[in-house]
Design an enzyme around this catalytic site. Sequence first.
Site, PDB file in Angstrom:
ATOM      1  N   GLU A   1      46.845   8.487  59.462  1.00  0.00           N
ATOM      2  CA  GLU A   1      47.516   9.480  58.592  1.00  0.00           C
ATOM      3  C   GLU A   1      47.806  10.684  59.473  1.00  0.00           C
ATOM      4  OE1 GLU A   1      48.286   8.904  55.500  1.00  0.00           O
ATOM      5  OE2 GLU A   1      46.682   7.834  54.455  1.00  0.00           O
TER       6      GLU A   1
ATOM      7  N   CYS B   1      49.120  18.628  55.596  1.00  0.00           N
ATOM      8  CA  CYS B   1      50.071  17.662  56.171  1.00  0.00           C
ATOM      9  C   CYS B   1      51.318  17.547  55.308  1.00  0.00           C
ATOM     10  CB  CYS B   1      49.402  16.298  56.316  1.00  0.00           C
ATOM     11  SG  CYS B   1      48.715  15.686  54.768  1.00  0.00           S
TER      12      CYS B   1
ATOM     13  N   ASN C   1      41.739  20.525  57.967  1.00  0.00           N
ATOM     14  CA  ASN C   1      42.484  21.330  56.981  1.00  0.00           C
ATOM     15  C   ASN C   1      42.045  21.083  55.523  1.00  0.00           C
ATOM     16  OD1 ASN C   1      43.720  18.768  57.177  1.00  0.00           O
ATOM     17  ND2 ASN C   1      45.619  19.583  56.359  1.00  0.00           N
TER      18      ASN C   1
HETATM   19  P1  NAD Z   1      43.732  16.659  65.572  1.00  0.00           P
HETATM   20  O1  NAD Z   1      44.513  15.441  65.855  1.00  0.00           O
HETATM   21  O2  NAD Z   1      43.669  17.692  66.618  1.00  0.00           O
HETATM   22  O3  NAD Z   1      42.215  16.275  65.221  1.00  0.00           O
HETATM   23  C1  NAD Z   1      41.926  15.342  64.197  1.00  0.00           C
HETATM   24  C2  NAD Z   1      40.585  14.698  64.497  1.00  0.00           C
HETATM   25  O4  NAD Z   1      40.698  13.950  65.698  1.00  0.00           O
HETATM   26  C3  NAD Z   1      39.460  15.721  64.739  1.00  0.00           C
HETATM   27  O5  NAD Z   1      38.257  15.215  64.220  1.00  0.00           O
HETATM   28  C4  NAD Z   1      39.400  15.775  66.254  1.00  0.00           C
HETATM   29  O6  NAD Z   1      38.139  16.168  66.750  1.00  0.00           O
HETATM   30  C5  NAD Z   1      39.674  14.333  66.598  1.00  0.00           C
HETATM   31  N1  NAD Z   1      40.173  14.099  67.952  1.00  0.00           N
HETATM   32  C6  NAD Z   1      40.833  14.942  68.769  1.00  0.00           C
HETATM   33  N2  NAD Z   1      41.089  14.335  69.944  1.00  0.00           N
HETATM   34  C7  NAD Z   1      40.578  13.073  69.854  1.00  0.00           C
HETATM   35  C8  NAD Z   1      40.528  11.951  70.735  1.00  0.00           C
HETATM   36  N3  NAD Z   1      41.065  11.998  71.948  1.00  0.00           N
HETATM   37  N4  NAD Z   1      39.940  10.826  70.294  1.00  0.00           N
HETATM   38  C9  NAD Z   1      39.403  10.749  69.053  1.00  0.00           C
HETATM   39  N5  NAD Z   1      39.408  11.783  68.181  1.00  0.00           N
HETATM   40  C10 NAD Z   1      40.001  12.925  68.579  1.00  0.00           C
HETATM   41  O7  NAD Z   1      44.297  17.265  64.199  1.00  0.00           O
HETATM   42  P2  NAD Z   1      43.778  18.553  63.420  1.00  0.00           P
HETATM   43  O8  NAD Z   1      44.278  19.777  64.112  1.00  0.00           O
HETATM   44  O9  NAD Z   1      42.348  18.445  63.117  1.00  0.00           O
HETATM   45  O10 NAD Z   1      44.528  18.386  62.020  1.00  0.00           O
HETATM   46  C11 NAD Z   1      45.838  18.824  61.796  1.00  0.00           C
HETATM   47  C12 NAD Z   1      46.806  17.663  61.893  1.00  0.00           C
HETATM   48  O11 NAD Z   1      46.405  16.633  61.004  1.00  0.00           O
HETATM   49  C13 NAD Z   1      48.204  18.037  61.473  1.00  0.00           C
HETATM   50  O12 NAD Z   1      49.116  17.412  62.335  1.00  0.00           O
HETATM   51  C14 NAD Z   1      48.322  17.482  60.064  1.00  0.00           C
HETATM   52  O13 NAD Z   1      49.634  17.208  59.649  1.00  0.00           O
HETATM   53  C15 NAD Z   1      47.515  16.234  60.200  1.00  0.00           C
HETATM   54  N6  NAD Z   1      47.027  15.791  58.893  1.00  0.00           N
HETATM   55  C16 NAD Z   1      47.542  14.645  58.354  1.00  0.00           C
HETATM   56  C17 NAD Z   1      47.151  14.221  57.093  1.00  0.00           C
HETATM   57  C18 NAD Z   1      47.738  12.987  56.455  1.00  0.00           C
HETATM   58  O14 NAD Z   1      47.162  12.497  55.486  1.00  0.00           O
HETATM   59  N7  NAD Z   1      48.853  12.469  56.947  1.00  0.00           N
HETATM   60  C19 NAD Z   1      46.207  14.971  56.386  1.00  0.00           C
HETATM   61  C20 NAD Z   1      45.692  16.136  56.971  1.00  0.00           C
HETATM   62  C21 NAD Z   1      46.103  16.523  58.234  1.00  0.00           C
END
Ligand code: NAD
Length: 489
Positions: A253, A287, A151
């Site tokens: 995060e 987020c 995002n």
């Molecule tokens: P996601 O958890 O689907 O993916 C995040 C990352 O993890 C990606 O690089 C993905 O390829 C990887 N991933 C997925 N499955 C994995 C596994 N089994 N093992 C290791 N890596 C894996 O999240 P998303 O859809 O990319 O992002 C949106 C989410 O992120 C929302 O929930 C949002 O709130 C959160 N977010 C949090 C923050 C924060 O600072 N708290 C910032 C931005 C986004």
Amino acid sequence: MTTQQQLIFINGEWTQAEHGKTFEVLNPTNGQVIANVADACVSDTKKALQAASDAQPAWAALPHTERVNYLHKIAEIVKTMNDEFTEALVNEVGSWFGKALFECNAVLEEFRTAAAMTYQSTGEILPSANGKTSMLMRKPVGVVSVISPWNFPTLLSARGFAPAMALGNTVVLKPSEESPISGGILFAKACEQAGLPPGVFNLITCSRDNVADVGEELVANPIVKCISFTGSTAVGKQIGARAGGLLKKTCLELGGKDAIIVLEDADIGLAVNAATFGSFMHQGQICMSTERVIVHKNVAKEFTERFVKNVEKLNVGDPWEINKAIGPIVNKKQLEQIIDQVEDAKTQGADVLIGGTHEGPFYHPTVISNVTNDMKIIQNENFGPVAPIIIAKDTEEAIAIHNSSEYGLSSAIITADVARGLEVAAKLEVGMTHINDSTVDDEPHVPFSGVKNSGLGGHGGKASLNAFTETQWVTVTKEPHYPPFFEES
Ligand code: NAD
């Protein structure tokens, strides 16, 4: 942007994935393929980790001023790549043009702040009751795996790898499969151009099909000492559990269900602007997006009318057009989640005051009233341009509604009485609170972290320092004494 094949970057060299596989990256605005990207597997990941491990001692041994120079150099190169980053941010994840420009500028501060952090990586001299010189030395952890979301891909990748590198660690970055270019490939190009020693920064890209295996390697491989993860709560919990079992450091995060609380003495214009920006910037896909608008009953009518009127002005469409602040939803899965939550709320009696529909990938900015705390739209992260309004009978009820969420990332309080705002802030179960502003805010030197299901540890400032370094107690003794039995006679 080209559709030519994009490679991974290991030990200073661009290479295909071992099995030669690639995956497609689609533009969410029009569904067109914008790149074919190397689909790395476990053996590629092992190679990247090994390269990072081999490079780490020499990197950590450099005078910190040299690491500072590299970080400033990378920042200067990233600055010259502004157009490439902007193009990738708009085309890969549907960033509104203005958001992409903001992100490109903000990322420069990440590098500069990371460089400055090398001067703060200090140890301590401790008192000693035994006349020893007693020191706490600070050292890099070693190799850090950085896993980032789509995002804010540029900012959130840099937030992980830049401070880790500055502090003497080497990294393997794995950006999201939705944003491999803006979240990784362009950074690898910048590091290469900056002449960074091979192996200090490595890049692995992979598809969703491979991510469980690649992710397992990035967490469980003994080379890895710390995992910087930004993403969903579901994946973050898995990573946290796995890393915890291996006693590895993590900064997690995760998701949010952030609320803006509008108290009865609020400046309604300010509240409307903060709620509009917080709820709809980047289509609500942040987020820290405002996912609950909690309004005191005495001002609910005026706030709601003015909020809906303001939301009406938001233009939806191609994010390359500067006046179209609301672009596409990143993919079908996210779109379905938004539709499902809004439809569920409607069947349970919620009123859609504006929006509630979509054309292709464009979900219209939506305001919902008459919601109850047990609805999915209130309980679960939506990650879309949807603002549910909840009416509270008084401040205490507003606080209770706020704290009933399983999440606790960011929050906002709108009030004319700052002292009252501070009192309310102290009662919120949340990692961050902004008084008279929106829920969306971040600065690279500030520890950014959530509580409850929004995360553990964090990035930024001291949080990054603690995550990416460890301490070692070292003493120097002038006259050691042991019980006589143990000493040579
Ligand atoms: P996601 O958890 O689907 O993916 C995040 C990352 O993890 C990606 O690089 C993905 O390829 C990887 N991933 C997925 N499955 C994995 C596994 N089994 N093992 C290791 N890596 C894996 O999240 P998303 O859809 O990319 O992002 C949106 C989410 O992120 C929302 O929930 C949002 O709130 C959160 N977010 C949090 C923050 C924060 O600072 N708290 C910032 C931005 C986004």
